[in-house]
Design a protein around this motif. Sequence first.
Motif, PDB file in Angstrom:
ATOM      1  N   LEU A 136     -14.586  -5.528  -1.689  1.00 24.70           N
ATOM      2  CA  LEU A 136     -14.817  -6.709  -2.516  1.00 24.70           C
ATOM      3  C   LEU A 136     -16.304  -7.005  -2.639  1.00 24.70           C
ATOM      4  CD1 LEU A 136     -13.542  -9.082  -4.065  1.00 24.70           C
ATOM      5  CD2 LEU A 136     -13.477 -10.353  -1.919  1.00 24.70           C
ATOM      6  N   THR A 139     -17.825  -4.586  -5.011  1.00 29.38           N
ATOM      7  CA  THR A 139     -17.451  -4.978  -6.378  1.00 29.38           C
ATOM      8  C   THR A 139     -18.348  -6.095  -6.884  1.00 29.38           C
ATOM      9  OG1 THR A 139     -15.153  -4.344  -5.938  1.00 29.38           O
ATOM     10  CG2 THR A 139     -15.550  -5.774  -7.831  1.00 29.38           C
ATOM     11  N   HIS A 140     -18.691  -7.028  -5.987  1.00 30.84           N
ATOM     12  CA  HIS A 140     -19.617  -8.104  -6.342  1.00 30.84           C
ATOM     13  C   HIS A 140     -20.982  -7.531  -6.755  1.00 30.84           C
ATOM     14  CE1 HIS A 140     -22.035 -11.751  -6.070  1.00 30.84           C
ATOM     15  NE2 HIS A 140     -22.805 -11.138  -5.180  1.00 30.84           N
ATOM     16  N   GLU A 142     -21.488  -4.527  -7.915  1.00 32.36           N
ATOM     17  CA  GLU A 142     -21.276  -3.818  -9.179  1.00 32.36           C
ATOM     18  C   GLU A 142     -21.280  -4.781 -10.359  1.00 32.36           C
ATOM     19  OE1 GLU A 142     -18.206  -0.426 -10.962  1.00 32.36           O
ATOM     20  OE2 GLU A 142     -17.766  -1.466  -9.088  1.00 32.36           O
ATOM     21  N   THR A 143     -20.658  -5.942 -10.193  1.00 32.80           N
ATOM     22  CA  THR A 143     -20.671  -6.960 -11.254  1.00 32.80           C
ATOM     23  C   THR A 143     -22.087  -7.450 -11.522  1.00 32.80           C
ATOM     24  OG1 THR A 143     -18.447  -7.677 -10.588  1.00 32.80           O
ATOM     25  CG2 THR A 143     -19.720  -9.181 -11.956  1.00 32.80           C
ATOM     26  N   HIS A 216     -18.616   4.852  -2.898  1.00 32.78           N
ATOM     27  CA  HIS A 216     -18.815   3.713  -3.797  1.00 32.78           C
ATOM     28  C   HIS A 216     -20.276   3.275  -3.775  1.00 32.78           C
ATOM     29  CE1 HIS A 216     -17.008  -0.334  -5.372  1.00 32.78           C
ATOM     30  NE2 HIS A 216     -17.936   0.170  -6.165  1.00 32.78           N
TER      31      HIS A 216
END
Length: 303
Positions: A136, A139-140, A142-143, A216
Amino acid sequence: MRYQFDSQNRSLRSIENDNSQEPFFTVISAGQFREEKEQYPYYKVLLHSLGSIRYCKAEVFKGDIIGTLRLPRKSEQRLPQLSFAFCLTRQSLVFIEDTGDVKKWVEKQIGLLPEVSSPAQLLLQFMEQMIEDDALYLTHIETATEKMEESILNGDTKDFFPLLTGYRQKLSELNAYYEQLTDIGELFQSPICSSFIQDAQGWEQYTHRAERLQNHVQLLRENMLQLRELYQSKQEAQQNKIIGILTIVTTIFLPLTLITGWYGMNFAYMPELRWRFGYPAVILIALIIVIGEIIYFKKKEFF
């Protein structure tokens, strides 16, 4: 903090004030460890590790596994840096820390852990908690990179390099972190640890999970590199546009400079100097030249 494994409930219960039972799991301070160091056969290695915990590692010494764990900060808040040493045997697991932050973290995590059957399995579950929400968090990041890309395309490059540098440093730290955790997971799967590591499959899953997180991170690092290249290409395009405009302006005024230099020579036999309409004629010629060049450049789509 001392815990004893309850075989009936298959859980840990605190025995902090009970010295009659041998603890299954213990969290002690570095000072307390130095006082009780004779209880640990490889205390010199642990003392050396406690001197400077900079990364995650694990080493096997006959029947014991000694190592250090250092958790990177995964929040913009000024949270304490968790770092501690551990000593794992067939009968017990010991965490050694010097700030009290690990004790708070353990108290928070102990109620979330599933059933345990061995100290090695308990260490595995703690290490799984260390990376529980990392997907998560990545992902933050990546955003955030996607928003940075949109800002570049929209021409808003304010604070771009400080943000880029901060994320690159964080990703570099995380890449090393997951690589170290992968090495620890592979060590626990090796034959040298097979004598007292019962949950080899659990360590294998953990290793694969750490590898996926590292992959990742590497993808995000490549995205950061592409963002930098995109930023540089936008800057170069803007500079080329400015240079092109300056070149066009210079080209437009070059013939006018020639005319000015020509008639600035003031030779004696230049009839235009005494002509009544000489000055208006030069103005008209200059306007015709400028308008003609502007039409030409627009037709060629130079601007």
